[in-house]
Write an enzyme that holds these catalytic residues in place. Structure first.
Site, PDB file in Angstrom:
ATOM      1  N   PRO A  65      21.132 -11.059 -52.204  1.00  0.00           N
ATOM      2  CA  PRO A  65      21.025 -11.047 -53.439  1.00  0.00           C
ATOM      3  C   PRO A  65      19.665 -11.323 -53.843  1.00  0.00           C
ATOM      4  O   PRO A  65      19.298 -11.295 -55.003  1.00  0.00           O
ATOM      5  CB  PRO A  65      22.326 -11.646 -54.202  1.00  0.00           C
ATOM      6  CG  PRO A  65      22.754 -12.642 -52.902  1.00  0.00           C
ATOM      7  CD  PRO A  65      22.324 -11.795 -51.784  1.00  0.00           C
ATOM      8  N   LYS A 170       8.277  -1.320 -55.360  1.00  0.00           N
ATOM      9  CA  LYS A 170       9.664  -1.272 -56.003  1.00  0.00           C
ATOM     10  C   LYS A 170       9.676  -1.954 -57.542  1.00  0.00           C
ATOM     11  O   LYS A 170      10.402  -1.368 -58.512  1.00  0.00           O
ATOM     12  CB  LYS A 170      10.670  -2.041 -55.097  1.00  0.00           C
ATOM     13  CG  LYS A 170      11.710  -2.539 -55.780  1.00  0.00           C
ATOM     14  CD  LYS A 170      13.162  -1.694 -55.771  1.00  0.00           C
ATOM     15  CE  LYS A 170      13.963  -2.241 -56.519  1.00  0.00           C
ATOM     16  NZ  LYS A 170      15.306  -1.781 -56.385  1.00  0.00           N
TER      17      LYS A 170
END
Ligand code: NAD
Length: 303
Positions: A65, A170
């Site tokens: 995460p 990204k």
């Protein structure tokens, strides 16, 4: 190939399952035992410790995460980096800041180990369908080595540049995504406020210069498209809290180079406010609700 896999959450779970389907031997570790048990149902072997998952592995994949989790896994007190075979290739698919991606890869390199960053685009649907886009940073030969493994989980593999470049590409993409989603929602609301049918307006803008991915593939107005989160009460898809995380990374990247990101800053503020108004778990196209004013004011007057 023998693959050690870390983090079998929303994304990592289906990604590991696709590696098994492609014939790889996958040993996974996750901090949540229930998620590991679910992965076992997909043919993944459960490791009892992080170190056990890397033993004898040709490839290591992590899908965690946060940057803190990536540093903790590889470099922490019980970090696995020094337990990884020097011939193995380490692929971190987590979305984290580019500096952490570079730092961890540099430490790996000092030890004679090879690591690339390979964050993904495509969401949980893409992870399940094996159609993710991998946006990689690292040495070309390492990315060429990773390609056959990544193609078991995705449809496209790009090399953006050296270590950290995958993360930067990204977040540039996700900053743009947030901006055109907000712009699309704003335009649809203004049209609707003037009595236009959002479906007709969408068709007009799709055939005109306002066309964009949010409008065409992920329309935020409920009922305009089937099988998108806006037509399912904004459930599923890409959560507002994750968009907020990526926008935070984008702003951090912009600050470090003093790049002007006025639209990114505004998008971050709008998504932060939207998340704080109860939408953190909803899909990011729910930003459409942020703009609804007629219905909201009617509701407020009735309360
Ligand atoms: P998630 O929270 O569902 O899964 C992460 C998993 O990592 C959890 O199961 C957690 O227990 C595990 N984990 C944390 N630290 C660990 C450690 N040290 N060792 C082993 N396991 C550990 O998150 P997700 O939605 O699967 O996202 C994973 C990453 O992919 C994030 O960086 C996210 O930004 C990125 N991403 C998510 C999406 C999406 O739509 N969910 C899309 C693109 C990219």
């Amino acid at each position: 190939m023998k693959i050690g896999f870390f983090g079998v959450g929303h994304m990592g779970g289906p990604m590991a399952a696709n590696l098994v389907k492609a014939g790889h031997e996958v040993t996974a570790f996750d901090l949540v035992p229930a998620l590991l048990a679910a992965a076992v149902n997909d043919g993944v072997q459960a490791a009892e410790s992080a170190v056990e998952a890397v033993q004898g592995a040709d490839i290591i994949v992590s899908m965690l995460p946060s940057a803190g989790a990536v540093r903790g896994l590889y470099l922490g007190d019980e970090g696995v980096l020094s337990h990884i075979d020097k011939r193995a290739l380490i692929i971190d698919c987590s979305t984290i800041d580019a500096d952490t991606a570079r730092d961890v890869a540099a430490i790996a390199r000092e030890q004679g180990r090879v690591m690339i960053d390979a964050p993904v685009s495509g969401g949980v649907g893409g992870a399940k369908a094996g159609t993710l886009t991998f946006i990689c940073g690292g040495p070309s030969d390492a990315i060429d080595r990773a390609r056959p493994v990544l193609e078991c989980m995705g449809a496209q593999v790009f090399r953006a540049g050296d270590n950290g470049a995958g993360q930067l590409a990204k977040i540039c993409n996700n900053m743009l995504l947030a901006i055109h989603m907000i712009g699309t929602a704003e335009a649809l609301q203004m049209g609707a406020d003037h009595g236009l049918d959002p479906a007709v307006l969408s068709d007009i803008m799709k055939a005109s210069s306002g066309d964009n991915w949010s409008l065409d593939k992920y329309n935020p107005w409920p009922g305009v498209m089937e099988n998108v989160p806006s037509s399912k009460d904004y459930e599923g898809g890409f959560a507002v809290k994750l968009m907020n995380k990526d926008l935070g990374l984008a702003l951090q990247a912009g600050l470090s180079t003093q790049s002007a990101t006025p639209m990114g800053n505004l998008a971050k503020s709008l998504y932060a406010a939207h998340g704080n108004h109860g939408y953190a778990e909803k899909d990011f196209s729910s930003i459409q609700r942020f703009f609804r004013h007629k219905e909201s004011s009617e509701k407020m007057n009735n309360e």
